[in-house]
Write a protein that holds these residues in place. Sequence first.
Motif, PDB file in Angstrom:
ATOM      1  N   ARG A 213       0.830  -1.207   0.000  1.00  0.00           N
ATOM      2  CA  ARG A 213       0.000   0.000   0.000  1.00  0.00           C
ATOM      3  C   ARG A 213       0.864   1.257   0.000  1.00  0.00           C
ATOM      4  NH1 ARG A 213      -5.342   0.866   0.915  1.00  0.00           N
ATOM      5  NH2 ARG A 213      -5.966   2.907   1.718  1.00  0.00           N
ATOM      6  N   TYR A 214       1.979   1.230   0.708  1.00  0.00           N
ATOM      7  CA  TYR A 214       2.894   2.377   0.733  1.00  0.00           C
ATOM      8  C   TYR A 214       3.426   2.648  -0.676  1.00  0.00           C
ATOM      9  CZ  TYR A 214       7.096   5.101   1.777  1.00  0.00           C
ATOM     10  OH  TYR A 214       8.069   6.058   1.795  1.00  0.00           O
ATOM     11  N   LEU A 215       3.812   1.586  -1.379  1.00  0.00           N
ATOM     12  CA  LEU A 215       4.320   1.762  -2.737  1.00  0.00           C
ATOM     13  C   LEU A 215       3.233   2.252  -3.677  1.00  0.00           C
ATOM     14  CD1 LEU A 215       6.564  -1.420  -3.022  1.00  0.00           C
ATOM     15  CD2 LEU A 215       7.289   0.926  -2.618  1.00  0.00           C
ATOM     16  N   MET A 216       2.023   1.760  -3.508  1.00  0.00           N
ATOM     17  CA  MET A 216       0.936   2.188  -4.375  1.00  0.00           C
ATOM     18  C   MET A 216       0.654   3.676  -4.213  1.00  0.00           C
ATOM     19  SD  MET A 216      -0.250  -0.089  -6.422  1.00  0.00           S
ATOM     20  CE  MET A 216      -1.891   0.544  -6.790  1.00  0.00           C
ATOM     21  N   ARG A 217       0.822   4.198  -3.003  1.00  0.00           N
ATOM     22  CA  ARG A 217       0.568   5.622  -2.791  1.00  0.00           C
ATOM     23  C   ARG A 217       1.607   6.493  -3.482  1.00  0.00           C
ATOM     24  NH1 ARG A 217      -1.378   6.040   3.579  1.00  0.00           N
ATOM     25  NH2 ARG A 217      -3.486   5.239   3.225  1.00  0.00           N
ATOM     26  N   ARG A 218       2.762   5.916  -3.802  1.00  0.00           N
ATOM     27  CA  ARG A 218       3.781   6.661  -4.550  1.00  0.00           C
ATOM     28  C   ARG A 218       3.602   6.518  -6.057  1.00  0.00           C
ATOM     29  NH1 ARG A 218       3.629   7.669   0.013  1.00  0.00           N
ATOM     30  NH2 ARG A 218       5.349   8.216   1.409  1.00  0.00           N
ATOM     31  N   LEU A 219       2.702   5.669  -6.466  1.00  0.00           N
ATOM     32  CA  LEU A 219       2.501   5.422  -7.893  1.00  0.00           C
ATOM     33  C   LEU A 219       2.026   6.656  -8.667  1.00  0.00           C
ATOM     34  CD1 LEU A 219       2.520   3.439 -10.223  1.00  0.00           C
ATOM     35  CD2 LEU A 219       0.237   2.668  -9.535  1.00  0.00           C
ATOM     36  N   PRO A 220       1.104   7.494  -8.134  1.00  0.00           N
ATOM     37  CA  PRO A 220       0.698   8.684  -8.889  1.00  0.00           C
ATOM     38  C   PRO A 220       1.872   9.588  -9.256  1.00  0.00           C
ATOM     39  CG  PRO A 220      -0.848   8.288  -7.107  1.00  0.00           C
ATOM     40  CD  PRO A 220       0.278   7.340  -6.910  1.00  0.00           C
ATOM     41  N   VAL A 221       2.819   9.768  -8.332  1.00  0.00           N
ATOM     42  CA  VAL A 221       3.993  10.592  -8.630  1.00  0.00           C
ATOM     43  C   VAL A 221       4.793   9.974  -9.769  1.00  0.00           C
ATOM     44  CG1 VAL A 221       6.140  11.533  -7.687  1.00  0.00           C
ATOM     45  CG2 VAL A 221       4.084  11.418  -6.261  1.00  0.00           C
ATOM     46  N   LEU A 222       4.962   8.658  -9.717  1.00  0.00           N
ATOM     47  CA  LEU A 222       5.708   7.967 -10.770  1.00  0.00           C
ATOM     48  C   LEU A 222       5.010   8.107 -12.121  1.00  0.00           C
ATOM     49  CD1 LEU A 222       8.036   6.114 -11.591  1.00  0.00           C
ATOM     50  CD2 LEU A 222       6.615   4.157 -10.938  1.00  0.00           C
ATOM     51  N   LEU A 223       3.685   8.037 -12.129  1.00  0.00           N
ATOM     52  CA  LEU A 223       2.947   8.180 -13.386  1.00  0.00           C
ATOM     53  C   LEU A 223       3.119   9.572 -13.988  1.00  0.00           C
ATOM     54  CD1 LEU A 223      -0.338   6.309 -12.401  1.00  0.00           C
ATOM     55  CD2 LEU A 223       1.336   5.562 -14.094  1.00  0.00           C
ATOM     56  N   ILE A 224       3.081  10.591 -13.138  1.00  0.00           N
ATOM     57  CA  ILE A 224       3.253  11.953 -13.640  1.00  0.00           C
ATOM     58  C   ILE A 224       4.666  12.146 -14.171  1.00  0.00           C
ATOM     59  CG2 ILE A 224       3.333  14.380 -12.959  1.00  0.00           C
ATOM     60  CD1 ILE A 224       1.011  13.847 -11.093  1.00  0.00           C
ATOM     61  N   VAL A 225       5.661  11.624 -13.450  1.00  0.00           N
ATOM     62  CA  VAL A 225       7.045  11.730 -13.925  1.00  0.00           C
ATOM     63  C   VAL A 225       7.212  11.026 -15.269  1.00  0.00           C
ATOM     64  CG1 VAL A 225       9.426  11.043 -13.420  1.00  0.00           C
ATOM     65  CG2 VAL A 225       8.004  12.007 -11.616  1.00  0.00           C
ATOM     66  N   CYS A 226       6.616   9.854 -15.400  1.00  0.00           N
ATOM     67  CA  CYS A 226       6.692   9.133 -16.679  1.00  0.00           C
ATOM     68  C   CYS A 226       6.005   9.927 -17.785  1.00  0.00           C
ATOM     69  CB  CYS A 226       6.052   7.751 -16.547  1.00  0.00           C
ATOM     70  SG  CYS A 226       6.989   6.600 -15.526  1.00  0.00           S
ATOM     71  N   GLY A 227       4.854  10.548 -17.453  1.00  0.00           N
ATOM     72  CA  GLY A 227       4.163  11.360 -18.449  1.00  0.00           C
ATOM     73  C   GLY A 227       5.007  12.529 -18.922  1.00  0.00           C
ATOM     74  N   LEU A 228       5.702  13.194 -17.985  1.00  0.00           N
ATOM     75  CA  LEU A 228       6.572  14.315 -18.358  1.00  0.00           C
ATOM     76  C   LEU A 228       7.742  13.836 -19.212  1.00  0.00           C
ATOM     77  CD1 LEU A 228       6.644  16.226 -14.950  1.00  0.00           C
ATOM     78  CD2 LEU A 228       5.375  16.860 -17.015  1.00  0.00           C
ATOM     79  N   ALA A 229       8.324  12.692 -18.833  1.00  0.00           N
ATOM     80  CA  ALA A 229       9.458  12.165 -19.596  1.00  0.00           C
ATOM     81  C   ALA A 229       9.041  11.787 -21.010  1.00  0.00           C
ATOM     82  CB  ALA A 229      10.061  10.959 -18.872  1.00  0.00           C
ATOM     83  N   LEU A 230       7.880  11.169 -21.135  1.00  0.00           N
ATOM     84  CA  LEU A 230       7.392  10.793 -22.465  1.00  0.00           C
ATOM     85  C   LEU A 230       7.012  12.020 -23.278  1.00  0.00           C
ATOM     86  CD1 LEU A 230       5.267   7.640 -21.605  1.00  0.00           C
ATOM     87  CD2 LEU A 230       7.478   7.711 -22.745  1.00  0.00           C
ATOM     88  N   GLY A 231       6.496  13.044 -22.586  1.00  0.00           N
ATOM     89  CA  GLY A 231       6.156  14.276 -23.298  1.00  0.00           C
ATOM     90  C   GLY A 231       7.359  14.926 -23.929  1.00  0.00           C
ATOM     91  N   VAL A 232       8.541  14.727 -23.300  1.00  0.00           N
ATOM     92  CA  VAL A 232       9.768  15.297 -23.862  1.00  0.00           C
ATOM     93  C   VAL A 232      10.303  14.446 -25.009  1.00  0.00           C
ATOM     94  CG1 VAL A 232      12.190  15.839 -23.350  1.00  0.00           C
ATOM     95  CG2 VAL A 232      10.410  16.431 -21.709  1.00  0.00           C
ATOM     96  N   GLY A 233      10.269  13.140 -24.832  1.00  0.00           N
ATOM     97  CA  GLY A 233      10.937  12.270 -25.799  1.00  0.00           C
ATOM     98  C   GLY A 233      10.059  11.662 -26.863  1.00  0.00           C
ATOM     99  N   MET A 234       8.738  11.849 -26.785  1.00  0.00           N
ATOM    100  CA  MET A 234       7.863  11.193 -27.760  1.00  0.00           C
ATOM    101  C   MET A 234       7.894  11.917 -29.094  1.00  0.00           C
ATOM    102  SD  MET A 234       4.371   9.970 -25.912  1.00  0.00           S
ATOM    103  CE  MET A 234       3.914  11.676 -25.711  1.00  0.00           C
ATOM    104  N   PRO A 235       7.825  11.164 -30.170  1.00  0.00           N
ATOM    105  CA  PRO A 235       7.680  11.809 -31.484  1.00  0.00           C
ATOM    106  C   PRO A 235       6.264  12.327 -31.678  1.00  0.00           C
ATOM    107  CG  PRO A 235       7.640   9.422 -31.713  1.00  0.00           C
ATOM    108  CD  PRO A 235       7.971   9.712 -30.272  1.00  0.00           C
ATOM    109  N   ALA A 236       6.092  13.136 -32.677  1.00  0.00           N
ATOM    110  CA  ALA A 236       4.771  13.672 -32.979  1.00  0.00           C
ATOM    111  C   ALA A 236       3.794  12.542 -33.293  1.00  0.00           C
ATOM    112  CB  ALA A 236       4.859  14.634 -34.165  1.00  0.00           C
TER     113      ALA A 236
END
Length: 380
Positions: free
Chosen positions: A26-49
């Motif tokens: 449960r502790y790890l799951m509560r950190r999952l939203p932060v990880l998802l947002i970080v992944c979204g930002l990283a993909l937003g930088v590196g994704m092609p059009a």
Amino acid sequence: MLQDEAPPLDEGERRVRRGRRGPSGRYLMRRLPVLLIVCGLALGVGMPAGYTAAPFFCAAPLVAASLSSLRTTAVTALAAVLGGIWAVTYRGAAPDYGESLAETAMVFVIALLALGINRVVRRSDAHLASVRDIAEAAQRAVLPTPPEQLAGLAVAARYVGARADARIGGDLYAVQDTPHGVRLIVGDVRGKGLEAVEAAVIVIGAFREAAEQETTLEAVAGRLERALQREGGRRAGLDQFEGFTTAVLAEIPANGQSVLRVLNRGHPSPLLLTPDGGLRELVPAAPALPLGMGEVASWPDRSDETFFPAGGLLLFFTDGVTEARDLLGRFYTPSSRLRGRRFTGPDDLLETLVEDVARHTGGAPADDMALLAVQRPMGA
């Protein structure tokens, strides 16, 4: 460990030690939203059009809604919306501005939806907490925690429910200091639900009265039998004919003798653990039907006597222990799992047993468990 090697751990220290084993899921799951947002930002930088990180920004507030507070969910939702806007803006000259706007609007709508979900979840949690409080209050009333010391004996008890939101059922225990010695009962009422709880209350009430007044365990069992027969006569339907309670009664005389008397009425046999790691299953000399089945067949009750050594531990349990199965369908056998092990006291024994059953089943047991342990002091 032997009893005189180290003092028993209190409940707080046990929790601390369990907490050191590693972060919970449960502790790890509560950190999952932060990880998802970080992944979204990283993909937003590196994704092609032509690709989008919107699914990550949408998932973050939804995960937070079910696990976190309203404030944390709101912060996560805001971060997801801002992250989605940033990812769209970072791509700059996108070929389809309508598609970018749709992505942003989708993240915004799902963020609002997550806030609504969080509110519903929090209300459900509050209702469940109220139900649990009521169940715990009922359990304390029906099965009060026995004193840690009773007539020179160390005592511990546990009730482990198969479901977190149903913490009381037909399993029962009671221990009482009487003019005839310390007497106890552990039993299991047939069936589930409120009718089983009602029958458990009747058995415990009859036991407490009979334990004080009757001079023998056989007479106590007779009083319980009559109490259940009277209750069965007031019930309609199936319980009127098939209601019964498996039970084991025990008596440790008040005169300081190393004697233990046990009367078993169709219940799992208790275990006697010695300070040197030995273990003996107290199987009755003659089998007997459960309480409440006197009309089917009846014969005189007879208790069995055995030697109860100083420092010895008595363990009583219901069939939720012996019927616990692992993933391969193998039953839990407390005699083989506990043989050769040493415990600091009854509380340590029950704590170890509960954890061992949980490991065996891979989670919560399939049935409720009532546990009672009694220890004679060293040198007694």
